[in-house]
Design a protein around this motif. Structure first.
Motif, PDB file in Angstrom:
ATOM      1  N   PHE A   1       0.820  -1.203   0.000  1.00  0.00           N
ATOM      2  CA  PHE A   1       0.000   0.000   0.000  1.00  0.00           C
ATOM      3  C   PHE A   1       0.858   1.258   0.000  1.00  0.00           C
ATOM      4  O   PHE A   1       1.972   1.263   0.506  1.00  0.00           O
TER       5      PHE A   1
ATOM      6  N   LYS B   1      -3.226   1.152  -4.039  1.00  0.00           N
ATOM      7  CA  LYS B   1      -2.432  -0.047  -4.272  1.00  0.00           C
ATOM      8  C   LYS B   1      -2.530  -0.365  -5.754  1.00  0.00           C
ATOM      9  O   LYS B   1      -3.633  -0.352  -6.309  1.00  0.00           O
TER      10      LYS B   1
ATOM     11  N   ASP C   1      -6.857  -8.358   0.514  1.00  0.00           N
ATOM     12  CA  ASP C   1      -6.928  -6.955   0.924  1.00  0.00           C
ATOM     13  C   ASP C   1      -8.323  -6.575   1.405  1.00  0.00           C
ATOM     14  O   ASP C   1      -8.527  -5.474   1.940  1.00  0.00           O
TER      15      ASP C   1
END
Lengths: 115, 114
Positions: free
Chosen positions: A63, A78, A85
């Motif tokens: 990230f 990202k 995620d």
């Protein structure tokens, strides 16, 4: 008074696509900005922070976030989303102008990455 | 990797009872905090503690709440007479220094007041 806005309650993105989770803030002094992630029934995990210096900060799990002073934003990004995620993401701010140590959190954005 | 630990993970109590939530912050950290989160919603600040005293507290942290660092490792939150609306996930956090350092959070204690 300090405040944090996360305008999207929910963000859906396909696996492999880039993701952005938005955050804007309001403080009286300089902001110290943080992103945290929360997985189900877990605590908050620190991802990254901006204190000073380079506007693009890199953090855990690939990230990154970009501090934009003129737009008072600190969006989380990202390049390629993973199904893992999927979680609840919180933006938080400390107001350097108040001298306070406490974090002020946004309302959170639930990210769902679709396989 | 050092972590903040909280006990118990889940506590059920009757309205009006006292509860004590316990936390062991990361050992070299100097600042300690309690936050709460109601039903996966916004995380709200309760209190911060530094140098053996409260440094900041929110309007939520009224006379029913107190914090203590009874020894060199534990940090506790006491709710004197619990109300239904105190039901929430309570997070302890600690940070090494002040404002520029990130806070590390424990896994939380889910408090259910019935």
């Amino acid at each position: 008074a300090q405040s944090v806005a996360q305008p999207e309650d929910q963000v859906n993105v396909a696996e492999g696509n880039p993701l952005t989770v938005k955050c804007t803030y309001s403080v009286s002094g300089n902001p110290y900005l943080f992103w945290y992630v929360q997985y189900p029934n877990r605590g908050l995990q620190f991802l990254l922070k901006y204190i000073t210096g380079d506007n693009l900060v890199k953090g855990s799990y690939g990230f990154e976030a970009e501090f934009n002073k003129s737009q008072t934003s600190f969006h989380l990004k990202k390049p390629s989303a993973l199904v893992s995620d999927s979680a609840l993401y919180f933006c938080a701010v400390r107001d350097e102008g108040t001298g306070a140590n406490n974090l002020f959190f946004g309302t959170g954005t639930r990210l769902t990455v679709i396989p | 990797e050092p972590e903040v630990t909280q006990t118990p993970s889940h506590q059920v109590t009757q309205m009006g009872q006292e509860v004590i939530l316990r936390c062991v912050p990361i050992s070299n950290h100097l600042y300690f905090y309690w936050y709460r989160q109601i039903l996966g919603q916004k995380v709200e600040f309760l209190v911060s503690f530094y140098n053996n005293e409260i440094s900041e507290k929110s309007e939520i942290f009224d006379d029913q709440f107190s914090v203590e660092r009874p020894d060199g490792s534990n940090f506790t939150l006491k709710i004197r007479s619990t109300k239904l609306e105190d039901s929430a996930m309570y997070f302890c956090a600690s940070s090494e220094r002040g404002r520029s350092t990130e806070a590390f959070f424990g896994q939380g204690t889910r408090l259910t007041v019935v």
